[in-house]
Design a protein around this motif. Structure first.
Motif, PDB file in Angstrom:
ATOM      1  N   ARG A  49       0.745  -1.175   0.061  1.00 46.15           N
ATOM      2  CA  ARG A  49       0.095  -0.002  -0.043  1.00 46.15           C
ATOM      3  C   ARG A  49       0.757   1.318   0.049  1.00 46.15           C
ATOM      4  N   HIS A  50       2.327   1.159   0.165  1.00 43.67           N
ATOM      5  CA  HIS A  50       2.987   2.210   0.466  1.00 43.67           C
ATOM      6  C   HIS A  50       3.956   2.434  -0.583  1.00 43.67           C
ATOM      7  N   GLN A  51       5.434   2.154  -0.348  1.00 41.76           N
ATOM      8  CA  GLN A  51       6.418   2.565  -1.515  1.00 41.76           C
ATOM      9  C   GLN A  51       6.245   1.664  -2.507  1.00 41.76           C
ATOM     10  N   THR A  52       5.638   0.330  -2.178  1.00 45.07           N
ATOM     11  CA  THR A  52       5.645  -0.689  -3.424  1.00 45.07           C
ATOM     12  C   THR A  52       4.358  -0.339  -4.321  1.00 45.07           C
ATOM     13  N   GLY A  53       3.409   0.224  -3.844  1.00 44.52           N
ATOM     14  CA  GLY A  53       2.286   0.710  -4.834  1.00 44.52           C
ATOM     15  C   GLY A  53       2.243   2.131  -5.406  1.00 44.52           C
ATOM     16  N   ARG A  54       3.448   2.962  -4.663  1.00 36.17           N
ATOM     17  CA  ARG A  54       3.255   4.419  -5.287  1.00 36.17           C
ATOM     18  C   ARG A  54       4.671   4.677  -5.706  1.00 36.17           C
ATOM     19  N   ASN A  55       5.053   4.030  -6.725  1.00 41.07           N
ATOM     20  CA  ASN A  55       6.096   4.583  -7.675  1.00 41.07           C
ATOM     21  C   ASN A  55       5.883   4.359  -9.036  1.00 41.07           C
ATOM     22  N   SER A  56       6.799   4.856  -9.628  1.00 43.34           N
ATOM     23  CA  SER A  56       6.557   4.696 -11.347  1.00 43.34           C
ATOM     24  C   SER A  56       6.636   3.523 -12.046  1.00 43.34           C
ATOM     25  N   GLY A  57       6.885   2.541 -11.069  1.00 45.39           N
ATOM     26  CA  GLY A  57       7.366   1.188 -11.640  1.00 45.39           C
ATOM     27  C   GLY A  57       8.483   0.699 -12.838  1.00 45.39           C
TER      28      GLY A  57
END
Length: 404
Positions: A49-57
């Motif tokens: 829910r945090h760093q993993t799910g809120r980056n540019s991929g």
């Protein structure tokens, strides 16, 4: 104080944190030692829910990192493994390559240094002139660039979900909505109490708590000798994604751990622009309105925070200006992409980087993994941790299995 009866365990290894590193650790444990009972505790209703799910991929190549460092070794190895993992499990991904573009003459020496660093890390790079830049990216302008072929993009939320599925199929258990609030550690094991009042006893514990990893370390009685200082990464999206074909980055400033405002075509076809890096007023402060006084006080009372501010105030002032002014942000983007306009930028979701900072103000620039009694702490794993999550998970699993 919780009482921990000797050899009365609910699991062999307890993993705190259900981001991609925690899930990769559980996945690695179940593969390296089948039959090992693993429990993952995640405070949110779901994983990633945090760093993993809120980056540019982005699947990072490893070109930026000091040769021989954990970041360099794990990113290079992890990029190849991530592409393979996505292909094997049908997860959306693409190896696009990227351009790192110098727009000023003062950046040319740093660009050439990146060429050398890339070669030392075993990464294929190609040097380009202005005309060649336009062959790859017709709307991008620069004096020189390097093409990095092994960079790509993927869906890290889907990767994390698959790691969790594979781990649970092998016997691991993921418990969401369970925040660790107390830890009782003895020579023979660890017990934690969660926010729901549940007690979980384990032979060993892994701390993959990301933005709260330093606090979890202190709950165990360990001094992590660092503090997480949260930096918010603010993004826009291009209203006209056809302006960019792939990934375009500026030449980074080696004095700061951020890569500057860049352009990333994601797997959905949209183009992320950013991030702008500003201090967050909470560890999960995804906008200026989110303020948690206790967390902010912990940041402000850490001596390293003030030393960063004194050392990098010019850089920080520029980031704050771009946060408050879309026109200033647009001007930064136009250095790479002159065709973009202020109205052509659409606000997008922000992320928060869990940056470890030492007492003297040093920004920890490598992955930081520390061991203690019955415990392994992952204390600095921001980008490129998602790229490197498979080798990081194996390394953490190796260390904790020795403690069993």
């Amino acid at each position: 104080m919780m009482v921990l009866p000797k050899q009365d365990f609910d699991c062999d290894v307890l993993v705190v944190g259900g981001g991609i590193v925690g899930l990769s650790t559980a996945y690695a444990l179940t593969r390296a030692a089948p039959g090992t009972k693993v429990v993952i505790l995640e405070k949110e209703p779901g994983t990633a829910r945090h760093q993993t799910g809120r980056n540019s991929g982005v699947i990072h190549s490893g070109i930026y990192y000091r040769p021989g460092s954990l970041k360099a070794r794990f990113a290079v190895r992890g990029a190849a493994e991530m592409v393979k993992f996505c292909a094997e499990h049908g997860i959306a991904h693409q190896v696009t390559g990227k351009l790192i573009v110098a727009t000023g003459r003062d950046e040319l020496p740093r660009l050439h240094a990146l060429v050398q660093r890339g070669r030392e890390n075993g990464i294929p790079v190609r040097e380009l002139g202005p005309a060649q830049i336009m062959e790859y990216e017709p709307q991008v302008r620069g004096l020189a660039a390097i093409q990095v072929e092994t960079t790509g993009v993927c869906d890290y939320v889907a990767v994390a979900a698959r790691l969790g599925t594979e781990a649970t199929a092998a016997g691991a258990e993921i418990r969401c909505g369970e925040e660790v609030v107390a830890v009782d550690r003895r020579a023979w094991g660890v017990a934690v109490r969660t926010s729901s009042g549940a007690i979980v006893r384990a032979r060993a514990m892994v701390n993959c708590a990301g933005l709260y990893c330093d606090q979890v370390a202190r709950l165990t009685g360990d001094d992590p000798e660092m503090r997480i200082v949260p930096f918010r990464g603010e993004y826009y999206e291009l209203a006209d994604p056809s302006l960019v074909r792939g990934l375009v980055y500026p030449v980074p400033d080696p004095a700061f751990p951020f890569l500057g405002v860049h352009l990333t075509r994601g797997i959905d076809g949209g183009v992320h622009v950013g991030p702008n890096a500003v201090p967050a007023l909470a560890r999960e402060g995804y906008d200026w309105s989110t303020v948690r006084p206790r967390e902010l006080a912990r940041t402000l009372t850490w001596p390293g925070s003030w030393r960063i501010a004194a050392r990098h105030w010019r850089y920080g002032a520029g980031e704050l200006h771009r946060s408050w002014s879309t026109a200033a942000f647009t001007a930064a983007v136009r250095r790479l992409l002159p065709a973009v306009t202020e109205s052509g930028l659409v606000p997008a979701s922000a992320g928060v980087r869990a940056q470890a900072v030492l007492r003297d103000g040093t920004l920890v620039d490598d992955f930081l993994i520390k061991e203690s009694v019955r415990t392994v702490h992952v204390l600095n794993a921001p980008s490129p941790a998602a790229t490197a999550s498979l080798p990081i998970g194996r390394e953490v699993a190796r260390r904790v299995l020795k403690k069993l």
